[in-house]
Design a protein around this motif. Structure first.
Motif, PDB file in Angstrom:
ATOM      1  N   GLU A   1       0.824  -1.208   0.000  1.00  0.00           N
ATOM      2  CA  GLU A   1       0.000   0.000   0.000  1.00  0.00           C
ATOM      3  C   GLU A   1       0.860   1.261   0.000  1.00  0.00           C
ATOM      4  N   GLU A   2       1.908   1.264   0.854  1.00  0.00           N
ATOM      5  CA  GLU A   2       2.809   2.423   0.918  1.00  0.00           C
ATOM      6  C   GLU A   2       3.504   2.647  -0.417  1.00  0.00           C
ATOM      7  N   ALA A   3       3.973   1.571  -1.008  1.00  0.00           N
ATOM      8  CA  ALA A   3       4.686   1.680  -2.275  1.00  0.00           C
ATOM      9  C   ALA A   3       3.770   2.202  -3.377  1.00  0.00           C
ATOM     10  N   ALA A   4       2.548   1.694  -3.431  1.00  0.00           N
ATOM     11  CA  ALA A   4       1.606   2.127  -4.464  1.00  0.00           C
ATOM     12  C   ALA A   4       1.169   3.575  -4.247  1.00  0.00           C
ATOM     13  N   PHE A   5       0.832   3.920  -3.020  1.00  0.00           N
ATOM     14  CA  PHE A   5       0.351   5.280  -2.723  1.00  0.00           C
ATOM     15  C   PHE A   5       1.419   6.329  -3.006  1.00  0.00           C
ATOM     16  N   ASN A   6       2.648   6.041  -2.625  1.00  0.00           N
ATOM     17  CA  ASN A   6       3.745   6.996  -2.806  1.00  0.00           C
ATOM     18  C   ASN A   6       4.484   6.815  -4.133  1.00  0.00           C
ATOM     19  N   LYS A   7       4.023   5.865  -4.973  1.00  0.00           N
ATOM     20  CA  LYS A   7       4.616   5.586  -6.283  1.00  0.00           C
ATOM     21  C   LYS A   7       6.131   5.357  -6.195  1.00  0.00           C
ATOM     22  N   ILE A   8       6.498   4.479  -5.268  1.00  0.00           N
ATOM     23  CA  ILE A   8       7.903   4.158  -5.034  1.00  0.00           C
ATOM     24  C   ILE A   8       8.221   2.819  -5.686  1.00  0.00           C
ATOM     25  N   SER A   9       9.319   2.766  -6.407  1.00  0.00           N
ATOM     26  CA  SER A   9       9.768   1.501  -6.992  1.00  0.00           C
ATOM     27  C   SER A   9      10.327   0.620  -5.883  1.00  0.00           C
ATOM     28  N   VAL A  10       9.907  -0.622  -5.879  1.00  0.00           N
ATOM     29  CA  VAL A  10      10.349  -1.557  -4.851  1.00  0.00           C
ATOM     30  C   VAL A  10      10.825  -2.852  -5.493  1.00  0.00           C
ATOM     31  N   THR A  11      11.572  -3.602  -4.701  1.00  0.00           N
ATOM     32  CA  THR A  11      12.061  -4.913  -5.120  1.00  0.00           C
ATOM     33  C   THR A  11      11.604  -5.930  -4.092  1.00  0.00           C
TER      34      THR A  11
END
Length: 88
Positions: free
Chosen positions: A34-44
């Motif tokens: 949720e955090e990654a999607a909301f803040n549009k952060i690329s994650v691995t």
């Protein structure tokens, strides 16, 4: 060696894991989907168990060994029992 910080970090990893995986940003911060999607952060995606094993192995405790984990639980239970007896 600060075991409290390692244990706190491990608990954070377990709480944020999804089916054994966590999401890490480019600074190795653990994020929820949720955090990654909301803040549009690329994650691995990263294997949480491997992360935890690496953390503890670096401090000299091989938690991948089942016998070590069982002995550690027994040690903590015995320590608690003796602490309770000492208080009486």
């Amino acid at each position: 060696m600060n075991w409290n910080s390692v244990i706190d970090k491990t608990l954070e990893v377990l709480r944020n894991s999804d089916r054994g995986y966590v999401l890490l940003d480019m600074y190795n911060n653990i994020l929820t989907p949720e955090e990654a999607a909301f803040n549009k952060i690329s994650v691995t995606p990263y294997n949480a168990l491997k992360f935890i094993q690496t953390q503890f192995s670096g401090m000299g405790l091989d938690i991948s060994d089942k016998n070590t984990r069982i002995k550690l639980i027994a040690l903590l239970e015995e320590y608690e029992r003796l602490q309770k007896e000492r208080i009486k």
